[in-house]
Scaffold this motif. Structure first.
Motif, PDB file in Angstrom:
ATOM      1  N   ARG A 112      14.311   4.911  35.214  1.00  0.00           N
ATOM      2  CA  ARG A 112      14.651   5.157  33.932  1.00  0.00           C
ATOM      3  C   ARG A 112      14.806   6.638  33.323  1.00  0.00           C
ATOM      4  O   ARG A 112      15.517   7.142  32.765  1.00  0.00           O
ATOM      5  CB  ARG A 112      13.751   4.403  32.853  1.00  0.00           C
ATOM      6  CG  ARG A 112      14.124   2.838  32.709  1.00  0.00           C
ATOM      7  CD  ARG A 112      13.320   2.198  31.622  1.00  0.00           C
ATOM      8  NE  ARG A 112      12.783   0.982  32.443  1.00  0.00           N
ATOM      9  CZ  ARG A 112      11.538   0.824  32.584  1.00  0.00           C
ATOM     10  NH1 ARG A 112      10.665   1.549  32.113  1.00  0.00           N
ATOM     11  NH2 ARG A 112      11.122  -0.403  33.334  1.00  0.00           N
ATOM     12  N   ALA A 113      13.522   7.221  33.743  1.00  0.00           N
ATOM     13  CA  ALA A 113      13.373   8.639  33.520  1.00  0.00           C
ATOM     14  C   ALA A 113      14.550   9.556  33.960  1.00  0.00           C
ATOM     15  O   ALA A 113      15.071  10.379  33.147  1.00  0.00           O
ATOM     16  CB  ALA A 113      12.318   9.383  34.013  1.00  0.00           C
ATOM     17  N   LEU A 114      14.983   9.435  35.134  1.00  0.00           N
ATOM     18  CA  LEU A 114      15.987  10.003  35.911  1.00  0.00           C
ATOM     19  C   LEU A 114      17.342   9.869  35.002  1.00  0.00           C
ATOM     20  O   LEU A 114      18.255  10.697  34.737  1.00  0.00           O
ATOM     21  CB  LEU A 114      16.199   9.769  37.189  1.00  0.00           C
ATOM     22  CG  LEU A 114      15.311  10.140  38.139  1.00  0.00           C
ATOM     23  CD1 LEU A 114      15.703   9.623  39.454  1.00  0.00           C
ATOM     24  CD2 LEU A 114      15.346  11.802  38.161  1.00  0.00           C
ATOM     25  N   LYS A 115      17.535   8.534  34.467  1.00  0.00           N
ATOM     26  CA  LYS A 115      18.744   8.350  33.823  1.00  0.00           C
ATOM     27  C   LYS A 115      18.655   8.914  32.447  1.00  0.00           C
ATOM     28  O   LYS A 115      19.745   9.123  31.980  1.00  0.00           O
ATOM     29  CB  LYS A 115      18.781   6.609  33.652  1.00  0.00           C
ATOM     30  CG  LYS A 115      19.191   5.818  34.710  1.00  0.00           C
ATOM     31  CD  LYS A 115      19.572   4.534  34.466  1.00  0.00           C
ATOM     32  CE  LYS A 115      19.742   3.625  35.819  1.00  0.00           C
ATOM     33  NZ  LYS A 115      19.811   2.275  35.566  1.00  0.00           N
ATOM     34  N   GLN A 120      20.551  13.191  28.643  1.00  0.00           N
ATOM     35  CA  GLN A 120      20.207  14.315  27.868  1.00  0.00           C
ATOM     36  C   GLN A 120      20.826  15.535  28.307  1.00  0.00           C
ATOM     37  O   GLN A 120      21.331  16.279  27.646  1.00  0.00           O
ATOM     38  CB  GLN A 120      18.931  14.634  27.756  1.00  0.00           C
ATOM     39  CG  GLN A 120      18.079  13.527  26.921  1.00  0.00           C
ATOM     40  CD  GLN A 120      16.657  13.932  27.036  1.00  0.00           C
ATOM     41  OE1 GLN A 120      15.985  14.759  27.820  1.00  0.00           O
ATOM     42  NE2 GLN A 120      15.862  12.840  26.274  1.00  0.00           N
ATOM     43  N   SER A 121      21.087  15.714  29.603  1.00  0.00           N
ATOM     44  CA  SER A 121      21.810  17.059  30.075  1.00  0.00           C
ATOM     45  C   SER A 121      23.275  16.945  30.041  1.00  0.00           C
ATOM     46  O   SER A 121      23.975  18.280  29.874  1.00  0.00           O
ATOM     47  CB  SER A 121      21.460  17.098  31.733  1.00  0.00           C
ATOM     48  OG  SER A 121      21.913  16.166  32.486  1.00  0.00           O
ATOM     49  N   ASN A 122      23.931  15.877  30.041  1.00  0.00           N
ATOM     50  CA  ASN A 122      25.384  15.842  29.649  1.00  0.00           C
ATOM     51  C   ASN A 122      25.545  16.028  28.362  1.00  0.00           C
ATOM     52  O   ASN A 122      25.750  16.350  27.533  1.00  0.00           O
ATOM     53  CB  ASN A 122      25.806  14.453  30.094  1.00  0.00           C
ATOM     54  CG  ASN A 122      25.900  14.274  31.633  1.00  0.00           C
ATOM     55  OD1 ASN A 122      25.869  15.099  32.402  1.00  0.00           O
ATOM     56  ND2 ASN A 122      25.750  13.039  32.215  1.00  0.00           N
TER      57      ASN A 122
END
Length: 122
Positions: A112-115, A120-122
């Motif tokens: 979940r944190a990676l997603k 956020q980075s996109n």
């Protein structure tokens, strides 16, 4: 020759004076650091012990968690090898089950944190 000897003695005595001052300062600084850090240690260690005990007691399994509990169980089953092996097997199975539950929960939260980070980075 007298000048040379007096210069050598003067330089050696000044060296000893500087060395002694440095030595005294270093001992004072180390003592100050130890005194200030150790003065707070008993309170912090008690708080840490209470926190650890609270975390250990939250686990609902009946297997021993502390060294004292392990030693108590060992005294209870002293001389009864079969019962001791049975308890060890059951406790090991519980530990593996608990680890599996913890691992899957951690993996889910990490995904979940990676997603979230990717979104956020996109």
């Amino acid at each position: 020759m007298k000048k040379l000897i007096s210069r050598v003695v003067a330089s050696i005595s000044s060296l000893f004076e500087v060395f002694q001052i440095r030595q005294v300062l270093s001992v004072v600084m180390v003592g100050f650091l130890l005194f200030t850090t150790l003065a707070e240690l008993p309170n912090n260690s008690r708080a840490a012990t209470k926190t650890i005990d609270k975390a250990v007691s939250q686990d609902k399994s009946d297997r021993p968690k502390t060294t004292g509990q392990w030693n108590k169980e060992a005294r209870q089953t002293e001389g009864e090898t079969g019962e001791r092996l049975e308890r060890i097997g059951k406790e090991s199975a519980e530990a593996v089950k608990d680890f599996g539950e913890m691992y899957s929960d951690t993996a889910k939260r990490s995904v979940r944190a990676l997603k979230d980070n990717a979104a956020q980075s996109n």
